[in-house]
Design a protein around this motif. Structure first.
Motif, PDB file in Angstrom:
ATOM      1  N   GLN A  56     -24.896 -35.545 -11.730  1.00  0.00           N
ATOM      2  CA  GLN A  56     -24.375 -36.237 -10.549  1.00  0.00           C
ATOM      3  C   GLN A  56     -24.505 -35.459  -9.245  1.00  0.00           C
ATOM      4  N   ILE A  57     -24.910 -34.200  -9.284  1.00  0.00           N
ATOM      5  CA  ILE A  57     -24.858 -33.403  -8.060  1.00  0.00           C
ATOM      6  C   ILE A  57     -25.734 -33.990  -6.957  1.00  0.00           C
ATOM      7  N   PRO A  58     -25.295 -33.852  -5.733  1.00  0.00           N
ATOM      8  CA  PRO A  58     -24.057 -33.237  -5.313  1.00  0.00           C
ATOM      9  C   PRO A  58     -22.864 -34.157  -5.546  1.00  0.00           C
ATOM     10  N   VAL A  59     -21.746 -33.536  -5.806  1.00  0.00           N
ATOM     11  CA  VAL A  59     -20.485 -34.246  -6.017  1.00  0.00           C
ATOM     12  C   VAL A  59     -19.524 -33.790  -4.937  1.00  0.00           C
ATOM     13  N   VAL A  60     -18.790 -34.736  -4.360  1.00  0.00           N
ATOM     14  CA  VAL A  60     -17.784 -34.417  -3.361  1.00  0.00           C
ATOM     15  C   VAL A  60     -16.417 -34.772  -3.936  1.00  0.00           C
ATOM     16  N   LEU A  61     -15.531 -33.783  -3.937  1.00  0.00           N
ATOM     17  CA  LEU A  61     -14.150 -33.989  -4.338  1.00  0.00           C
ATOM     18  C   LEU A  61     -13.269 -33.910  -3.099  1.00  0.00           C
ATOM     19  N   ILE A  62     -12.247 -34.723  -3.063  1.00  0.00           N
ATOM     20  CA  ILE A  62     -11.219 -34.616  -2.030  1.00  0.00           C
ATOM     21  C   ILE A  62      -9.923 -34.291  -2.745  1.00  0.00           C
ATOM     22  N   ASP A  63      -9.369 -33.151  -2.410  1.00  0.00           N
ATOM     23  CA  ASP A  63      -8.128 -32.687  -3.041  1.00  0.00           C
ATOM     24  C   ASP A  63      -8.221 -32.733  -4.564  1.00  0.00           C
ATOM     25  N   TRP A  70     -24.187 -37.901  -5.461  1.00  0.00           N
ATOM     26  CA  TRP A  70     -25.548 -38.139  -4.976  1.00  0.00           C
ATOM     27  C   TRP A  70     -25.653 -38.242  -3.464  1.00  0.00           C
ATOM     28  N   ARG A  71     -25.103 -39.262  -2.867  1.00  0.00           N
ATOM     29  CA  ARG A  71     -25.207 -39.464  -1.420  1.00  0.00           C
ATOM     30  C   ARG A  71     -23.811 -39.609  -0.818  1.00  0.00           C
TER      31      ARG A  71
END
Length: 84
Positions: A56-63, A70-71
């Protein structure tokens, strides 16, 4: 309240570079009072992250919660960060 954005990726990943730039633009466009920490983690340095996110990279986590992969949709990210 301090929010934390975690970008999970790996070196030499063009999508990770794009995600980093998108996250930076969003954070720069928020109110000056917004307290946001951005951290980066590589799947190459953490076996658990590799196992969970390698497809899945890139992965963005919030808290600590997965926001996207992906995007990065900049409007969606900004909305998530301002709807605390």
């Amino acid at each position: 309240m301090t929010r934390t954005i975690t970008l999970i990726g790996k070196p030499e990943c063009h999508l990770c570079d794009d995600a980093r730039e998108a996250v930076s633009r969003v954070v720069a466009g928020l109110e000056p009072a917004a307290s946001i920490t951005i951290e980066e983690k590589s799947i190459l340095d953490d076996e658990a992250l590799y196992t969970k996110y390698w497809e899945q990279i890139p992965v963005v986590l919030i808290d600590g919660e997965q926001h996207t992969f992906w995007r990065v949709d900049e409007k969606r990210l900004a909305a998530a960060l301002t709807d605390a």
